[in-house]
Design a protein around this motif. Sequence first.
Motif, mmCIF file in Angstrom:
data_model
loop_
_atom_site.group_PDB
_atom_site.id
_atom_site.type_symbol
_atom_site.label_atom_id
_atom_site.label_comp_id
_atom_site.label_asym_id
_atom_site.label_seq_id
_atom_site.Cartn_x
_atom_site.Cartn_y
_atom_site.Cartn_z
ATOM 1 N N LYS A 236 61.285 -7.043 92.098
ATOM 2 C CA LYS A 236 62.731 -7.275 92.091
ATOM 3 C C LYS A 236 63.016 -8.765 91.925
ATOM 4 O O LYS A 236 62.183 -9.616 92.210
ATOM 5 N N GLY A 237 64.224 -9.050 91.480
ATOM 6 C CA GLY A 237 64.682 -10.436 91.422
ATOM 7 C C GLY A 237 64.136 -11.236 90.252
ATOM 8 O O GLY A 237 64.203 -12.474 90.265
ATOM 9 N N MET A 238 63.603 -10.561 89.233
ATOM 10 C CA MET A 238 63.111 -11.269 88.058
ATOM 11 C C MET A 238 64.295 -11.827 87.278
ATOM 12 O O MET A 238 65.264 -11.138 87.019
ATOM 13 N N ASP A 239 64.204 -13.085 86.892
ATOM 14 C CA ASP A 239 65.299 -13.740 86.174
ATOM 15 C C ASP A 239 64.770 -14.298 84.866
ATOM 16 O O ASP A 239 63.897 -15.165 84.862
ATOM 17 N N GLY A 250 63.342 -16.241 92.879
ATOM 18 C CA GLY A 250 63.951 -15.163 93.657
ATOM 19 C C GLY A 250 63.237 -13.844 93.545
ATOM 20 O O GLY A 250 63.768 -12.802 93.946
ATOM 21 N N THR A 251 62.000 -13.846 93.024
ATOM 22 C CA THR A 251 61.253 -12.606 92.812
ATOM 23 C C THR A 251 60.630 -12.132 94.118
ATOM 24 O O THR A 251 60.117 -12.918 94.903
ATOM 25 N N TRP A 252 60.691 -10.811 94.341
ATOM 26 C CA TRP A 252 60.106 -10.250 95.546
ATOM 27 C C TRP A 252 59.631 -8.831 95.284
ATOM 28 O O TRP A 252 60.004 -8.206 94.283
ATOM 29 N N ASP A 254 59.447 -4.959 96.524
ATOM 30 C CA ASP A 254 60.146 -3.985 97.349
ATOM 31 C C ASP A 254 59.155 -2.934 97.819
ATOM 32 O O ASP A 254 59.055 -1.832 97.289
#
Length: 255
Positions: A236-239, A250-252, A254
């Motif tokens: 998640k949080g790939m930009d 901001g990648t994490w 889940d």
Amino acid sequence: MDGSPVCPPRTHRTLPGPTRPPERNLTVRRGADPSAGVAREEPGRNLTVRGDANPSAGVARGESFDASSPYHTAAASAEWPTFDQAKATQLVDAYRAGGGNPDFVFKTTTTRQAFAEFLQAQMAAIGIHVTVQTYDLAQFSSSVLQGGDFQLTTWVGPFDNPDPGASRLLHSGGNGNYGKYANPQVDQWLDDAAATQDPAQRTKDYQQVELQVNKDLVVDFFSRSYLSTITKKDVKGMDRFLSRDMWFAGTWLDR
């Protein structure tokens, strides 16, 4: 594939140029503009990133402005010409009868030869002769696009968010405004929208931009494509930026 795409949009558009665009006269532009004179599977576009076949979208259909966006208004869509080949032919004929010359040179890259021939044939159907000139990408980018040496050309570029997407394309100082479109009022609305902290004022500013640029017939969008990054579902949080840069701050996971 068991994954999720991260897909910023890119658009293919035609731009009237700063030399002798086809045509400064807005009456004949409404006939010569591809939305009025070109038959397409997806009917007329306006000043919009178009992602569907609905001819009534706003300044940036899709990621930034669509029919559900507060920045879009039906009044702006109404300003854009719909496909009407007979009317387009009448406008072109009347312009010629008055001493005008709507014929123009269309410059693009060698990879868009098929599109150039398509546009040339469609313009011929309404009485406009188009001379096609193609260039390799290096020469096209430097001499034609950045040099401003064109009457009508194509370009592929990002239109992601209203700021900076709209300003980049429509502001007189925008780095993607290769056609040198300049409207002081549009500049003011774009500047105000970028600076204000008031959502209601920002919405009003962008609605005014959409309405005015559709009246001015600044640019015509033909397609939208995506550069995709596929991740596993628990990432998640790939930009991803349109420049292909990846940001992982901001990648994490889940899990």
